[in-house]
Design a protein around this motif. Structure first.
Motif: not given
Lengths: 638, 479
Positions: A519-524
């Motif tokens: 999720l963090m990489s998607i957000a980034v």
């Protein structure tokens, strides 16, 4: 059937010979058939062999095909022989498949170039060398291919050699690569000294027996080999040649400097994973260099204005990801990203080529814009590739990049993961900056003189195929956490499992950690995209503001950290001065002086002695008589 | 009292008999031939050479001898005879001019007589017989050197050769007399077992024989006649002199010193060592200053005598076989280079100065390539026979403990590269003057050129065959 492996590179070699020797005489249509046709044949055969390989049980998928002995000298025995295993099969398919599409694309792109036959003969030669590189069963044959692709890269970067910048770029690529190649060569020699063989299977079988984990020899071998990889795959500090390599024709940039040749270093490290796992220090070097390169070149990519240079820095950055993966021991993930990257980066370059083609050679992003409606096919395919590289979910780049990030977190170091994820954000930003500047906004080119038009079919069809691959290619590596089976990793597993028992204890993380990281990489990624959207589409003034506010940083990035100037100061200039000194002082004064001096001395002796030869017979008789006296005196008084 | 003629095995002296017969035939036939039939003479002479060679071959490994070794049929004799006959054949080929002008008179018969002398020299272990052969060879050569009667230089050449030759022959004969005086024999096999070997008189005789033979092979300081004689003599004769008599002189030198008087080696080896060094160095250094190509090749021939002396000093079967190998190779390449000079020097003007060769390599590539092959071979650069020959000589020297000599030899080859390659540079890298030299060469000169060039290259690439043969010259060698 597997004995026909040699045909795969051979088709391209024949294509090279035909195009090289007869191409100019037999005309364009001949070249257009032979060039892509030979690679097409290779691809068909490669596909057939791949299916045959799949039909075998997983543990038997290692096939060596020895064609004939090449060098036999004392202990050194090298065959012209090929190794087909899942790793080389994947590489073979990428090289043939993407290579074939780019050959087809080149028919349209290079159509009006006077060097058409020369271009295709070089491209075929490259295809041959690259296939030898990936299919070889020993280090020396791989080195042959390695040098061959280097040569072709040089020839194709300098394809328009009448342009000084192109000729210089070719030279730069060649010289920088030589540094790396020297390391590779030393590593190879060290391997031969240590193991008495250059055959992969023999070396990798004896390596764990002969070398201890962390032994100095293993570290030396792997670091030397990695020097070669750093040169070929344009990592810090030998990356400087790749941005300049964009002087070559765009399909060349797509094939050689994005999809295939530059990944040879990654392939080599993955191929030698047994050795690397014996040298944990080297592995960390690989990981750190990869991570730093990824971030470093992504930061340069943020501000470049040349469409191909942005892509070039992006390539360096993505190659950094692949090394990061290898460095943390996730070789399969590295190869997975290599494959998806080959799809979307080739597509990006070919799309950029279509844009440049449409704008009659314009490469400056500041003179583009608003091309969305003019180039519908290019626009859609380019969008897919941009989404893929930015790591937007459901596209191939997301899966492969996320796999790397996950592995670097779980098997490596949270710090490496942090660099990786920041780089992912930068990637999304600069890619969408490029995308928006090219296709949206007001046209900034001279619309009276230039009438952008969609490329011919030979160019758009490869774009579409690559777009499909970029969109869907990731699903063969769908991780288990997303209900996938990760077919790709399983396929490669037999290759890499040889070394798995050497891996240190892997931390086990729950799926929930994986999900949160994902999720963090998607957000980034989305943060990057939105920022680019705000700066370059919605509010271009904001970008200018930031530019002026951080003027120093901006200039630093725009000038690529002044690295070229630094190298020039530290290496090129002193080296040239040293060479001048050797030439003008040591060679001219001392060496030539010695040589000429002794020659002058002999000539002088000659002049003096010839005076003895008077022509008078009494003198001759005297000399004879003197000789007699001296000889008799000696002989009697002895 | 009935006189019983001891049975004579004529096979041993059959080659000599054949050459004598043909020489007489050519001489007697000449006055009866009209000018347009004169072409028969060279053909007849060549036939004689072939027949003689045919009779040589059965002697190989036969180990026959006559009259207590006054005539030998051993392998060394056979191989030297073949070298002489080859040189003679090539000389006959390059003597045949395109202009239709034939060497009249006794030219061909003198060549054959000279060859006869060499053959006798190479196949006897009796000093008197060796001396006889040497005189037969030399007297014919004195005449041949002056064969261009109208040319002053040719006259000078003959005169100098004759005077110096007579002078040196005196020493040789005096030496033989002294030896006979001490030992009561001139037969090497008998006198080598004599108890008087250390007597001063005997040693003096030995030294004088050495001088006489050293004069024939042109070693320093007995070399001074060579440039003048080579320059003045008709070019085919110069080629003949560079190849045949030198080889014959070495044949005698090997026969007397290396084979006959091996036990006395400590006595003569130092002298030959010094002679070798002096000869190589002076020959090569002086060649550099020469602008006339024939004089240059004369000094080169002196230098080559020095190289071959290395192998005599080295001794043993390696020394023997390497000197035989080198003599054959040297005959080929030196006759080849003189053939090029002939091809360019016909028709009045002689074109023997180096500047005359400017640009010829580009204008006449085949001639240029041939000359390059010979020059490269003479300087001892692979892949030519000259390199292989030098390699065998130097390796024989190293093997037999003459490392210094080998090093001096290599350094000398280095010097020689300068003047040999200068010819190539002049031929290929300088502008041709206008009007430039136009080569006129008959088919036979071209044939000789091709044969020598091919052989020089061929033996450079496949030296094994010849080397195996020369190695056997030591086997069955009689004292």
């Amino acid at each position: 059937m597997f004995d026909y492996i040699i045909l795969i590179p051979l088709f391209s070699l024949i294509g090279f010979l035909l195009n090289g020797f007869l191409g100019k005489r037999l005309g364009k249509s001949f070249v257009s058939w032979v060039g892509p046709g030979s690679v097409g044949l290779s691809f068909t055969l490669a596909l057939k062999l791949f299916l045959d390989l799949l039909a075998l049980p997983a543990d038997q998928r290692v096939i060596e095909s020895i064609t004939f002995p090449w060098i036999i000298s004392g202990d050194l025995q090298v065959n012209i022989a090929f190794l087909l295993d899942p790793l080389s099969a994947v590489m073979m398919l990428i090289v043939c498949g993407v290579g074939f599409l780019i050959h087809v694309y080149s028919i349209g792109y290079m159509h009006d170039d006077p060097g058409y036959a020369r271009y295709f003969s070089y491209l075929n030669l490259f295809e041959f060398s690259m296939l030898v590189l990936v299919l070889a069963n020993n280090f020396l044959l791989m080195f042959l291919g390695w040098e061959g692709v280097g040569l072709c890269s040089y020839l194709l970067i300098g394809f328009w050699f009448e342009k000084k910048s192109a000729a210089d770029a070719g030279k730069k690529a060649f010289i920088v690569n030589r540094i790396g190649d020297f390391g590779f060569l030393l590593g190879m020699i060290l391997i031969f000294i240590t193991f008495g063989s250059l055959n992969y299977l023999e070396v990798f079988e004896t390596a764990p027996v002969l070398l201890d984990v962390g032994s100095g020899l293993a570290v030396a071998i792997t670091l030397l080999l990695f020097t070669g990889a750093v040169g070929k795959s344009a990592q810090i500090p030998l990356y400087v040649w790749l941005p300049d390599a964009m002087e070559g024709p765009t399909p060349v940039s797509a094939l050689i400097h994005a999809a295939t040749m530059v990944t040879a270093g990654v392939y080599m490290v993955a191929r030698c994973h047994v050795l690397y796992l014996l040298a944990p220090f080297s592995l960390s070097v690989v990981a750190v260099i990869g991570a730093i390169t990824a971030f470093y070149s992504a930061s340069i990519g943020l501000v470049q204005n040349d469409i191909k240079r942005v892509l070039a820095y992006s390539t360096i950055s993505q190659l950094g990801y692949m090394f990061l993966a290898c460095g943390v021991g996730a070789f399969a993930a590295g190869i997975f990203h290599l494959m998806t990257h080959a799809f979307f980066k080739a597509l990006l370059f070919l799309g950029a080529g279509a844009v440049i083609h449409a704008l009659a050679g314009e490469q400056d992003l500041r003179k583009m814009g608003g091309l969305k409606n003019h180039l519908p096919v290019t626009f859609v395919t380019f969008l897919i590739a941009t989404l893929a590289i930015s790591g937007v979910p459901l596209f191939s780049g997301f899966f492969s990049k996320d796999e790397i990030l996950w592995k670097s977190f779980s098997q490596g170091n949270p710090f490496l993961w942090l660099i990786g994820i920041i780089t992912a954000g930068l990637t999304a930003f600069y890619m969408f900056r490029l995308f928006f500047l090219t296709f949206y906004g007001q046209p900034r080119f001279d619309s009276h003189r230039t009438h952008p038009h969609e490329a011919p079919k030979s160019m758009t069809i490869p774009l579409i195929i690559l777009a499909l691959l970029s969109a869907l290619g990731g699903y063969i590596g769908l991780p288990e956490s997303l209900a996938g089976k990760n077919v790709f990793e399983k396929f490669l597993a037999p290759v890499f499992e040889a070394g798995t028992h050497l891996e240190s204890a892997v931390h086990t993380y729950s799926h929930s950690t994986e999900y949160s990281l994902m999720l963090m990489s998607i957000a980034v990624a989305f943060i990057g995209i939105i920022t680019a959207f705000r700066f370059y589409l919605k509010n271009p003034v904001a970008a200018e503001k930031i530019k002026t506010k951080f003027a120093t940083t901006y200039r630093l990035l725009l000038n690529k950290y002044y690295m070229d100037e630094l190298y020039d100061r530290i290496f090129v200039k002193p080296f040239l001065n040293l060479a001048l000194y050797f030439w003008q002082f040591i060679d001219v004064q001392i060496v030539d002086g010695l040589a000429n001096g002794s020659a002058d001395f002999v000539a002088w002796c000659s002049k003096v002695f010839r005076k003895v030869q008077t022509g008078y017979i009494r003198n001759y008789a005297l000399s004879l008589a003197l000789g007699v006296v001296i000889i008799l005196t000696y002989i009697l008084t002895r | 009292m009935p006189i019983t003629i001891p049975p004579i095995d004529f096979r041993v002296i059959m080659p000599e008999i054949v050459i004598t017969l043909f020489a007489c035939l050519v001489m007697l036939l000449e006055p009866f031939l009209p000018d347009r039939r004169k072409w028969i003479l060279p053909h007849l002479s060549s036939l004689g050479v072939f027949v003689a060679a045919y009779f040589c071959l059965p002697l190989w490994n036969s180990n026959l001898l006559l009259w207590q070794g006054q005539a030998l049929g051993d392998n060394l004799a056979v191989i030297f005879k073949i070298i002489f006959l080859l040189g003679t054949l090539l000389t006959i080929l390059i003597s045949y001019l395109k202009s239709g002008h034939h060497w009249g008179g006794e030219y061909y018969s003198l060549i054959l007589f000279s060859t006869l002398g060499m053959m006798i020299m190479a196949s006897s272990s009796d000093l008197i017989v060796i001396f006889l052969g040497l005189e037969v060879m030399s007297i014919a050569l004195y005449v041949l050197a002056g064969f261009n009667r109208s040319d002053l230089k040719s006259n000078e050449s003959a005169m100098k050769y004759f005077l110096m030759g007579a002078f040196s022959t005196g020493f040789l004969l005096y030496g033989i007399a002294l030896i006979y005086g001490t030992t009561g024999s001139t037969n090497l096999n008998i006198l080598v077992n004599n108890p008087h070997l250390t007597e001063p008189l005997f040693i003096t005789g030995l030294g004088l024989i050495l001088v006489g033979l050293a004069f024939k092979v042109a070693t320093v300081p007995f070399h001074m006649w060579v440039p003048d004689v080579y320059e003045g003599a008709p070019t085919p004769i110069t080629a003949f002199m560079a190849a045949g008599p030198k080889a014959a002189g070495f044949a005698a030198l090997l026969r007397v010193f290396l084979i006959g008087l091996t036990p006395l080696a400590p006595m003569w080896i130092t002298i030959l060592w010094i002679l070798a060094v002096l000869t190589m160095t002076l020959g090569n250094v002086l060649a550099i200053a020469q602008m006339n190509i024939k004089r240059m090749l004369a000094y080169s021939s002196i230098a080559h005598a020095g190289y071959i002396l290395i192998s005599v000093v080295a001794g043993g079967d390696d020394g023997l076989s390497s000197s035989v190998f080198y003599l054959l190779v040297y005959s080929l390449m030196t006759i080849g280079s003189f053939a090029v000079i002939i091809a360019l020097g016909e028709k009045g003007e002689k074109n023997e100065e180096l500047p005359d060769y400017r640009g010829l390599g580009l204008k006449y590539p085949l001639l240029g390539v041939c000359m390059t092959i010979f020059m490269v071979s003479l300087s001892g650069i692979p892949p030519t026979a000259g390199f292989v020959g030098k390699f065998y000589i130097f390796s024989a020297a190293v093997k037999n403990g003459q490392l210094e000599l080998a090093i001096i030899g290599v350094l000398n080859s280095l010097i020689s590269v300068y003047y040999y390659l200068r010819v190539v540079v002049i031929m290929f890298m300088q502008e041709a003057p206008s009007p430039s030299v136009v080569p006129h060469s008959s088919w036979s000169v071209q044939l000789a050129l091709w044969l020598t060039a091919m052989a020089t290259l061929g033996l450079g690439i496949f030296p094994d065959i010849l080397f195996k043969i020369t190695q056997q010259s030591w086997l069955f060698t009689l004292r």
